[in-house]
Design a protein around this motif. Structure first.
Motif, mmCIF file in Angstrom:
data_model
loop_
_atom_site.group_PDB
_atom_site.id
_atom_site.type_symbol
_atom_site.label_atom_id
_atom_site.label_comp_id
_atom_site.label_asym_id
_atom_site.label_seq_id
_atom_site.Cartn_x
_atom_site.Cartn_y
_atom_site.Cartn_z
ATOM 1 N N TRP A 495 -17.526 -34.963 24.620
ATOM 2 C CA TRP A 495 -17.882 -33.908 23.918
ATOM 3 C C TRP A 495 -17.826 -34.589 22.213
ATOM 4 C CZ3 TRP A 495 -19.952 -29.163 23.570
ATOM 5 C CH2 TRP A 495 -19.714 -28.481 21.947
ATOM 6 N N ASN A 496 -18.696 -34.468 21.702
ATOM 7 C CA ASN A 496 -18.800 -35.043 20.078
ATOM 8 C C ASN A 496 -18.915 -34.019 19.067
ATOM 9 O OD1 ASN A 496 -21.404 -33.735 19.981
ATOM 10 N ND2 ASN A 496 -22.762 -35.374 19.243
ATOM 11 N N GLY A 497 -18.345 -32.691 19.478
ATOM 12 C CA GLY A 497 -18.202 -31.730 18.609
ATOM 13 C C GLY A 497 -19.368 -30.750 18.465
ATOM 14 N N THR A 498 -20.318 -31.087 19.290
ATOM 15 C CA THR A 498 -21.778 -30.215 19.237
ATOM 16 C C THR A 498 -22.140 -30.307 20.574
ATOM 17 O OG1 THR A 498 -22.321 -30.796 17.080
ATOM 18 C CG2 THR A 498 -24.050 -29.921 18.287
ATOM 19 N N LEU A 499 -22.188 -31.298 21.292
ATOM 20 C CA LEU A 499 -22.766 -31.327 22.804
ATOM 21 C C LEU A 499 -22.074 -32.315 23.478
ATOM 22 C CD1 LEU A 499 -25.103 -34.031 22.857
ATOM 23 C CD2 LEU A 499 -26.282 -32.617 21.522
ATOM 24 N N TYR A 500 -22.286 -32.201 24.748
ATOM 25 C CA TYR A 500 -21.808 -33.361 25.478
ATOM 26 C C TYR A 500 -22.860 -34.502 26.020
ATOM 27 C CZ TYR A 500 -18.571 -29.677 27.078
ATOM 28 O OH TYR A 500 -17.448 -28.839 27.303
ATOM 29 N N LEU A 501 -22.058 -35.699 26.145
ATOM 30 C CA LEU A 501 -22.925 -36.647 26.796
ATOM 31 C C LEU A 501 -22.652 -37.155 28.323
ATOM 32 C CD1 LEU A 501 -25.500 -38.935 26.601
ATOM 33 C CD2 LEU A 501 -23.785 -40.346 25.658
ATOM 34 N N VAL A 502 -23.479 -36.965 29.291
ATOM 35 C CA VAL A 502 -23.039 -37.480 30.564
ATOM 36 C C VAL A 502 -23.862 -38.666 30.881
ATOM 37 C CG1 VAL A 502 -23.108 -36.802 32.905
ATOM 38 C CG2 VAL A 502 -22.935 -35.067 31.144
ATOM 39 N N ASP A 538 -18.230 -45.684 30.960
ATOM 40 C CA ASP A 538 -17.426 -44.589 30.566
ATOM 41 C C ASP A 538 -17.924 -44.251 29.103
ATOM 42 O OD1 ASP A 538 -15.368 -42.502 30.310
ATOM 43 O OD2 ASP A 538 -13.869 -43.968 29.755
ATOM 44 N N VAL A 539 -17.594 -43.124 28.531
ATOM 45 C CA VAL A 539 -18.098 -42.685 27.245
ATOM 46 C C VAL A 539 -17.002 -41.991 26.504
ATOM 47 C CG1 VAL A 539 -19.070 -40.630 28.230
ATOM 48 C CG2 VAL A 539 -20.025 -41.391 25.955
ATOM 49 N N ALA A 540 -17.130 -41.992 25.288
ATOM 50 C CA ALA A 540 -16.096 -41.182 24.173
ATOM 51 C C ALA A 540 -16.990 -40.906 23.033
ATOM 52 C CB ALA A 540 -14.943 -42.268 23.935
ATOM 53 N N ALA A 541 -16.571 -40.230 22.087
ATOM 54 C CA ALA A 541 -17.066 -39.425 20.820
ATOM 55 C C ALA A 541 -16.417 -39.638 19.803
ATOM 56 C CB ALA A 541 -17.589 -37.940 21.291
ATOM 57 N N LEU A 542 -16.839 -39.970 18.541
ATOM 58 C CA LEU A 542 -16.281 -39.887 17.236
ATOM 59 C C LEU A 542 -17.253 -39.765 16.219
ATOM 60 C CD1 LEU A 542 -13.235 -40.930 16.666
ATOM 61 C CD2 LEU A 542 -14.222 -43.153 15.924
ATOM 62 N N ASN A 543 -16.867 -38.993 15.264
ATOM 63 C CA ASN A 543 -17.664 -38.605 14.143
ATOM 64 C C ASN A 543 -19.078 -38.444 14.477
ATOM 65 O OD1 ASN A 543 -15.506 -39.357 12.536
ATOM 66 N ND2 ASN A 543 -16.241 -41.481 12.632
ATOM 67 N N GLN A 555 -21.588 -64.303 34.583
ATOM 68 C CA GLN A 555 -21.543 -65.357 35.613
ATOM 69 C C GLN A 555 -20.710 -65.106 36.671
ATOM 70 O OE1 GLN A 555 -19.321 -69.044 34.530
ATOM 71 N NE2 GLN A 555 -19.218 -68.087 32.533
ATOM 72 N N ASN A 556 -20.827 -65.840 37.917
ATOM 73 C CA ASN A 556 -20.238 -65.303 39.293
ATOM 74 C C ASN A 556 -18.558 -65.033 38.931
ATOM 75 O OD1 ASN A 556 -19.843 -65.020 41.870
ATOM 76 N ND2 ASN A 556 -19.705 -67.047 42.446
ATOM 77 N N HIS A 557 -18.337 -63.896 39.439
ATOM 78 C CA HIS A 557 -16.914 -63.454 39.436
ATOM 79 C C HIS A 557 -16.444 -63.115 38.209
ATOM 80 C CE1 HIS A 557 -16.428 -65.114 43.363
ATOM 81 N NE2 HIS A 557 -16.485 -66.260 43.203
ATOM 82 N N ILE A 558 -16.958 -63.597 36.927
ATOM 83 C CA ILE A 558 -16.468 -63.278 35.374
ATOM 84 C C ILE A 558 -17.086 -61.797 35.372
ATOM 85 C CG2 ILE A 558 -16.657 -63.578 33.180
ATOM 86 C CD1 ILE A 558 -15.115 -65.686 34.781
ATOM 87 N N SER A 559 -16.213 -61.105 34.649
ATOM 88 C CA SER A 559 -16.531 -59.387 34.593
ATOM 89 C C SER A 559 -15.927 -59.178 33.230
ATOM 90 C CB SER A 559 -16.143 -58.522 35.692
ATOM 91 O OG SER A 559 -16.633 -57.321 35.477
ATOM 92 N N VAL A 560 -16.744 -58.688 32.097
ATOM 93 C CA VAL A 560 -16.197 -58.385 30.825
ATOM 94 C C VAL A 560 -16.685 -56.977 30.587
ATOM 95 C CG1 VAL A 560 -16.354 -60.749 30.075
ATOM 96 C CG2 VAL A 560 -18.417 -59.106 29.672
ATOM 97 N N VAL A 561 -16.356 -56.386 29.528
ATOM 98 C CA VAL A 561 -16.367 -55.040 29.349
ATOM 99 C C VAL A 561 -17.413 -55.064 28.055
ATOM 100 C CG1 VAL A 561 -15.452 -52.864 28.532
ATOM 101 C CG2 VAL A 561 -14.342 -54.210 29.966
ATOM 102 N N ARG A 562 -18.594 -54.440 27.975
ATOM 103 C CA ARG A 562 -19.479 -54.438 26.833
ATOM 104 C C ARG A 562 -19.401 -53.018 26.404
ATOM 105 N NH1 ARG A 562 -25.045 -57.137 27.771
ATOM 106 N NH2 ARG A 562 -25.370 -55.604 29.310
ATOM 107 N N ALA A 563 -19.761 -52.697 25.008
ATOM 108 C CA ALA A 563 -19.878 -51.358 24.470
ATOM 109 C C ALA A 563 -20.977 -51.289 23.685
ATOM 110 C CB ALA A 563 -18.763 -51.234 23.625
ATOM 111 N N ILE A 564 -21.574 -50.123 23.709
ATOM 112 C CA ILE A 564 -22.727 -49.558 22.638
ATOM 113 C C ILE A 564 -22.824 -48.338 22.294
ATOM 114 C CG2 ILE A 564 -24.468 -48.816 24.574
ATOM 115 C CD1 ILE A 564 -26.449 -50.620 22.947
ATOM 116 N N ARG A 565 -23.340 -47.839 20.952
ATOM 117 C CA ARG A 565 -23.184 -46.662 20.471
ATOM 118 C C ARG A 565 -24.504 -45.856 20.832
ATOM 119 N NH1 ARG A 565 -22.643 -47.355 14.340
ATOM 120 N NH2 ARG A 565 -23.720 -49.300 14.999
ATOM 121 N N VAL A 566 -24.328 -44.484 20.802
ATOM 122 C CA VAL A 566 -25.529 -43.440 21.166
ATOM 123 C C VAL A 566 -25.184 -42.355 20.015
ATOM 124 C CG1 VAL A 566 -26.708 -42.047 22.584
ATOM 125 C CG2 VAL A 566 -25.801 -44.131 23.603
ATOM 126 N N GLY A 567 -26.244 -41.997 19.490
ATOM 127 C CA GLY A 567 -26.027 -41.031 18.433
ATOM 128 C C GLY A 567 -26.287 -39.560 19.105
#
Length: 720
Positions: A495-502, A538-543, A555-567
């Motif tokens: 919830w970003n204060g106005t609506l939800y993002l699923v 996963d998703v979170a909200a701020l401002n 690459q094989n076996h390696i697993s990292v976390v990436r992030a991107i913003r959505v308005g």
């Protein structure tokens, strides 16, 4: 509801953590638990089921290896069922000896058909839903009840010891043995592949056991379920290399015929009702064979078996004479390592099998040994293993595992009648159930909540939402649909204060839809957020903006976390940024103060099960600050989750306290925005129920935390 059902539970703590509102899964009720100074003495338990989403249809999970037997005024179909394992739980199981993988967690289910083949039990009969896996069911009628026999993996030594159990089912569908009958539970060895038949009073169960060498043992079971030959009677004790595999038995004309595969030939032995041999072991045909099945017509017998790419049949007279020593080629060109089944309809023999073409095939054979359907009758496509039973007055019922709905290596049980002339009738699913509701997530808008979850039926995942008021009561009497499709992964919500993002995963990408506070889905088509991922978003909200995180495998076996913003307008901002290091799993993120807090599992290597929790503070622009790790006296630490409160966040996670390595509970630790923990190791223990409670989710209302999790105290899957 079916496998997992949403419910809620309120649990109040003294001290800084003033109250905790917990929503449980898989137990089928909504419960509020109030306590005084601590959580150790819950009082005033009340419950209501969250409403809706209960339509019966083809069940989630996979249903396989059907068997069918006539009895009473109808039939009983039994099968292996993995709907309780549909929750996408990690396949490994941690035992005191380390990590053991490959457990399937199958159960034995059943359903009755009436004399016309109509389904009586739209909700199937649970024959056995014990710990670990129950497999290879067989069923027989004794004139009063059915007896279902099956293999079960032993809890104390599931990786190497298998037992034979039995359960009686009455004509009205009642399970007469809520504790299964222990037919053979040898303390140190496997007892495999049971088969069952009845003389009209007692049942006889035969299985492959291990004496000095592999042998066939048998016991009689009375109509009351009593074992008449404790420990079993040795029926056939061959020497190397003549191990007796895949036995099958039937009763007709006052005697049993037991058949099996030994030294790549089909062997037979007649038995009296008291398990005395009649004559000696004989060979059915001269050609190699495996997976034999046998049926009787009141006087004589018919045996069918696999001969590499074909199905071969042979008649056996009441005196043990093989009438077709060269065998009858039943499948013709429609073979391919098939496993047959046999039935009798009062006039002719029926044989069914599934060839390489994945069609359920059937063929009729006359009492004179004439094949009436060269190359077989196509009953159904998209099939796996099939079974058949004759219909009194002519014809048959076929049952099979079918992939038309589930796909992806998962199956449903179907049935169809076949006329005496060989014409297949209407096909219908037998293995039904309510949707399996899993992977819950919940968010607060400050005055109420919205929960999202996967609602699974065969072949389709549906993301649904349901609003809850401030006390956790359902506002929506029927959850609303957000998205549907076969490949949808776990949903998350913020919830970003106005609506939800699923957001959710589908086909190596992350998608999302915005939802208003009143439950209106604002995007007709999903927003494409991030590609090239391996799931676990996963998703979170701020401002007013959202941050979406997910796993990426560079690459094989390696697993990292990436992030991107959505308005808040649904527009994706910038490009993905790596914020979590290699061998990462289960990322979770929340807005925390002026930045985001990310937590995730991190493993020392790709094949080491002992995970820890790593954290990273992420700036409002989506860039990471740096990882922080913490250890605990519970090990491993898995599935962390963050619930952000006033000037603190609650990190909830699954852990095991040695020596209780086969039971897992939920723990929590509070942390401040500068990274200071307010609770020592291992933190606040939130659950202490049997088996495992895991996959937590949570939110803060302004005065209390709302947490959801899956509870498997009744399923006993002991990992994650």
């Amino acid at each position: 509801m079916d496998t997992n059902v949403r419910h809620s539970n309120r649990l109040r703590y003294a001290g800084a953590l003033s109250a905790l509102l917990v929503v449980l899964l898989a137990l089928g009720v909504t419960a509020r638990i109030e306590s005084g100074a601590s959580a150790a003495a819950p009082q005033d338990v009340r419950g209501t089921i969250l409403p809706g989403d209960g339509a019966i249809g083809p069940a989630a999970g996979s249903q396989e290896n059907p068997q069918i037997a006539a009895g009473g005024n109808g039939y009983l179909v039994v099968w292996e069922d993995s709907r309780t394992n549909w929750a996408e739980i990690h396949p490994g199981m941690l035992t005191s000896g380390g990590e053991v993988s490959g457990q399937t967690l199958k159960d034995i289910y059943a359903a009755r058909l009436d004399s016309n083949g109509n389904l009586i039990d739209s909700v199937p009969i649970v024959v056995s839903q014990a710990t670990w896996s129950q497999t290879v069911p067989q069923v027989a009628w004794n004139g009063q009840n059915w007896l279902v026999v099956f293999n079960t993996e032993r809890v104390s030594n599931f990786s190497s010891t298998v037992d034979v159990l039995g359960v009686r089912i009455s004509p009205d569908g009642q399970v007469l043995d809520t504790t299964p009958i222990p037919i053979d539970n040898h303390p140190t060895i496997d007892t495999l592949w049971p088969t069952v038949a009845s003389d009209g009073t007692n049942w006889v169960v035969v299985w492959m056991d291990e004496g000095n060498y592999f042998e066939l043992d048998a016991t009689r079971i009375s109509p009351e379920g009593a074992i008449l030959d404790p420990g079993g009677v040795a029926i056939h004790t061959p020497g190397f290399p003549d191990a007796p595999y895949n036995a099958a038995i039937t009763f007709t004309g006052g005697q049993y015929l037991l058949v099996w595969s030994g030294n790549n030939r089909i062997k037979g032995l007649r038995l009296t009702p008291t398990l005395q041999p009649v004559g000696s072991v004989f060979t059915i045909t001269s050609v190699p064979g495996n997976f034999p099945e046998v049926s009787g017509n009141g006087t004589d017998f018919f045996v069918a078996f696999q001969n590499e790419y074909t199905v071969i049949g042979a008649r056996v007279a009441a005196n043990g004479q093989v009438l077709d020593p060269a065998g009858i080629n039943i499948s013709g060109q429609n073979g391919g390592y098939p496993i047959p089944d046999v039935g009798w309809d009062g006039t002719q023999w029926w044989v069914t099998w599934v060839p390489y073409s994945n069609n359920t095939m059937a063929a009729r054979v006359s009492t004179a040994g004439q094949l009436l359907d060269p190359n077989g009758i196509v009953v159904s496509a998209t099939s796996y293993v099939s079974a058949i039973v004759g219909r009194p007055g002519g014809g048959a019922f076929a049952a099979w595992a079918d992939t038309r709905l589930a796909g992806g290596g998962r199956w449903d049980i179907f049935r169809a009648p076949i006329t005496a002339g060989g014409q297949p009738g209407e096909q219908a699913a037998v293995s039904l159930g309510a949707p399996s509701q899993i992977r819950p997530e919940i968010a607060s808008n400050g005055s109420s909540y919205m929960t999202v979850f996967l609602s699974n039926v065969s072949g389709q995942n549906r993301i649904k939402g349901q609003r809850l008021d401030a006390q956790g009561n359902a506002i929506d009497q029927e959850p609303f649909l957000i998205e549907s499709g076969p490949g949808l992964g776990r949903p998350r919500i913020a919830w970003n204060g106005t609506l939800y993002l699923v957001v959710w995963s589908n086909a190596n990408a992350i998608f999302g839809k915005r939802v208003s506070a009143d439950g209106q889905v604002l995007d007709a088509t999903p927003i494409a957020i991030m590609g090239g991922v391996s799931g676990s978003p996963d998703v979170a909200a701020l401002n007013g903006q959202f941050l979406v995180v997910s796993l990426h495998v560079p690459q094989n076996h390696i697993s990292v976390v990436r992030a991107i913003r959505v308005g808040g307008d649904g527009v994706v901002i910038g490009s993905p940024v790596v914020v979590g290091s290699s061998f990462a799993q289960e990322p979770r993120v929340e807005g925390f103060g002026s930045r985001y807090l990310l937590v995730f599992e991190r493993y020392p290597t790709h094949d080491n099960p002992y995970s820890t929790v790593r954290m990273n503070f992420i700036n409002a622009d989506g860039t990471g600050v740096g990882e922080i790790g913490f250890g605990s006296s519970v090990t491993p630490i898995k599935t962390p989750y963050i619930a952000v409160g006033e000037n603190q966040a609650l990190i909830v996670y699954f852990g095991r306290q040695p020596p209780n390595v086969l039971q897992g509970d939920l723990f929590a630790r509070r942390i401040t925005p500068d990274g200071t923990f307010l609770d020592g190791d291992p933190g606040i223990q939130l659950t202490s129920a049997p088996n495992a409670q895991f996959l937590p989710a949570g939110a803060w209302t302004g005065s209390e935390y709302m947490i959801v999790y899956e509870d498997f105290r009744n399923v006993a899957y002991l990992d994650r």
